[in-house]
Design an enzyme around this catalytic site. Sequence first.
Site, PDB file in Angstrom:
ATOM      1  N   PRO A 229       0.890  -1.164  -0.103  1.00  0.00           N
ATOM      2  CA  PRO A 229       0.046  -0.004  -0.019  1.00  0.00           C
ATOM      3  C   PRO A 229       0.805   1.353   0.074  1.00  0.00           C
ATOM      4  O   PRO A 229       1.762   1.281   0.773  1.00  0.00           O
ATOM      5  CB  PRO A 229      -0.839  -0.097   1.470  1.00  0.00           C
ATOM      6  CG  PRO A 229      -0.188  -1.170   2.042  1.00  0.00           C
ATOM      7  CD  PRO A 229       0.691  -2.086   1.145  1.00  0.00           C
ATOM      8  N   GLU A 230       0.502   2.179  -0.837  1.00  0.00           N
ATOM      9  CA  GLU A 230       1.070   3.573  -0.787  1.00  0.00           C
ATOM     10  C   GLU A 230       0.225   4.535  -0.405  1.00  0.00           C
ATOM     11  O   GLU A 230      -0.889   4.189   0.238  1.00  0.00           O
ATOM     12  CB  GLU A 230       1.817   3.930  -2.335  1.00  0.00           C
ATOM     13  CG  GLU A 230       2.735   3.039  -2.786  1.00  0.00           C
ATOM     14  CD  GLU A 230       3.312   3.424  -4.085  1.00  0.00           C
ATOM     15  OE1 GLU A 230       3.458   4.757  -4.337  1.00  0.00           O
ATOM     16  OE2 GLU A 230       3.876   2.817  -4.897  1.00  0.00           O
TER      17      GLU A 230
ATOM     18  N   ARG B 233       2.110 -11.418   6.061  1.00  0.00           N
ATOM     19  CA  ARG B 233       3.841 -11.365   5.712  1.00  0.00           C
ATOM     20  C   ARG B 233       4.340 -10.811   6.878  1.00  0.00           C
ATOM     21  O   ARG B 233       5.555 -10.747   7.111  1.00  0.00           O
ATOM     22  CB  ARG B 233       4.055 -10.897   4.641  1.00  0.00           C
ATOM     23  CG  ARG B 233       3.401 -11.674   3.434  1.00  0.00           C
ATOM     24  CD  ARG B 233       4.330 -11.308   1.850  1.00  0.00           C
ATOM     25  NE  ARG B 233       5.401 -11.397   1.961  1.00  0.00           N
ATOM     26  CZ  ARG B 233       6.025 -10.985   1.003  1.00  0.00           C
ATOM     27  NH1 ARG B 233       5.553 -10.395  -0.073  1.00  0.00           N
ATOM     28  NH2 ARG B 233       7.428 -11.033   0.880  1.00  0.00           N
TER      29      ARG B 233
ATOM     30  N   ARG C 238      20.860  18.432  -4.233  1.00  0.00           N
ATOM     31  CA  ARG C 238      20.694  17.158  -3.788  1.00  0.00           C
ATOM     32  C   ARG C 238      21.446  16.366  -5.228  1.00  0.00           C
ATOM     33  O   ARG C 238      20.948  16.354  -6.249  1.00  0.00           O
ATOM     34  CB  ARG C 238      19.554  16.438  -3.972  1.00  0.00           C
ATOM     35  CG  ARG C 238      18.609  17.189  -2.981  1.00  0.00           C
ATOM     36  CD  ARG C 238      18.732  16.149  -1.720  1.00  0.00           C
ATOM     37  NE  ARG C 238      18.240  16.819  -0.376  1.00  0.00           N
ATOM     38  CZ  ARG C 238      18.231  16.753   1.036  1.00  0.00           C
ATOM     39  NH1 ARG C 238      19.215  15.790   1.238  1.00  0.00           N
ATOM     40  NH2 ARG C 238      17.692  17.391   1.708  1.00  0.00           N
TER      41      ARG C 238
ATOM     42  N   HIS D 274      -3.677 -15.114  10.629  1.00  0.00           N
ATOM     43  CA  HIS D 274      -2.735 -13.895  10.688  1.00  0.00           C
ATOM     44  C   HIS D 274      -3.226 -12.716  11.223  1.00  0.00           C
ATOM     45  O   HIS D 274      -2.689 -11.710  10.971  1.00  0.00           O
ATOM     46  CB  HIS D 274      -1.942 -13.718   9.209  1.00  0.00           C
ATOM     47  CG  HIS D 274      -1.862 -14.732   8.634  1.00  0.00           C
ATOM     48  ND1 HIS D 274      -0.412 -15.496   8.971  1.00  0.00           N
ATOM     49  CD2 HIS D 274      -2.075 -15.412   7.605  1.00  0.00           C
ATOM     50  CE1 HIS D 274      -0.470 -16.690   8.054  1.00  0.00           C
ATOM     51  NE2 HIS D 274      -1.243 -16.547   7.122  1.00  0.00           N
TER      52      HIS D 274
END
Length: 282
Positions: free
Chosen positions: A2-3, A124, A163, A105
Amino acid sequence: MPELPEVETVANGVNERVRGQRIESVWLSFKPQTFKTPAAEMLELLEGRRIEHVRRVGKHIVFDLEDGRRPSGGFGNHEKLQWIVHLGMTGRLLVSEPGMPVPPHTHAVLRLSSGRELRFVDARRFGRLAMHRISGEEGGFRGPGQEPLSIPMQDFVRLFRGRRLAIKLALLNQNLLHGVGNIYADESLFRAGIRPRRMAGRLRRAELERLHGSIQSVLREAIALGGSSVSDYVDADGVRGFFQLEHKVYMRTGQPCLVCGSPIRKIVMGGRSTHFCPICQG
Ligand SMILES: [Zn+2]
């Protein structure tokens, strides 16, 4: 994984369903890697609190908690606490009726005053649960980096000044902007017409302005898309995948660019696959 848009969608969906409710009791799996705060301490701290609000900070889901208990408890009644949830790769927060079977889980079950249960499920186990104590003037958990949806243009431009690393890697650096992952970095760079290997500190102001706009539009479109399907994964059994914005470059290697028709290219940067159009991002 998920973002930001998925995390925002889950946070908003959970907020609508649990805001204002008291945490009556808590069950935790005690699997050590899931708990950044020791599970026994978390259990003690969560029980009896009221959930004031749930929101996204970076890629974390933050529960603002009120002390619903007596001031004589072990912790000062003035102490504000937050419960921090990071979904990791496969983490899910589900709001379930108590009779629904508990999925495999499951690592946390918060029984709420509404009678429903808030469950954290994570196959996971890259997800993390933690408590955050708000001390003094601090406004609460902030996470690393700046918020991509609200960072002003001036600050955005300053973030990349000098940068000496590729803009794609700069976008993935969570200490600069937090919440932008691989998919939305590639899609934002495509929309801004910037090649991923360009050095961040060498981008012109006009390019950074386009990038600032494209990051926000990509994220907002994805959040809008998620809002329409939030029930699928907050109310469900935890096995459905997340929604996805139609990608223009991400995972479209070799397919024609939707703008100019050239084949989309894939390179690897910092161990992450990176997709771009060699013409549109010239
Ligand atoms: Zn193109």
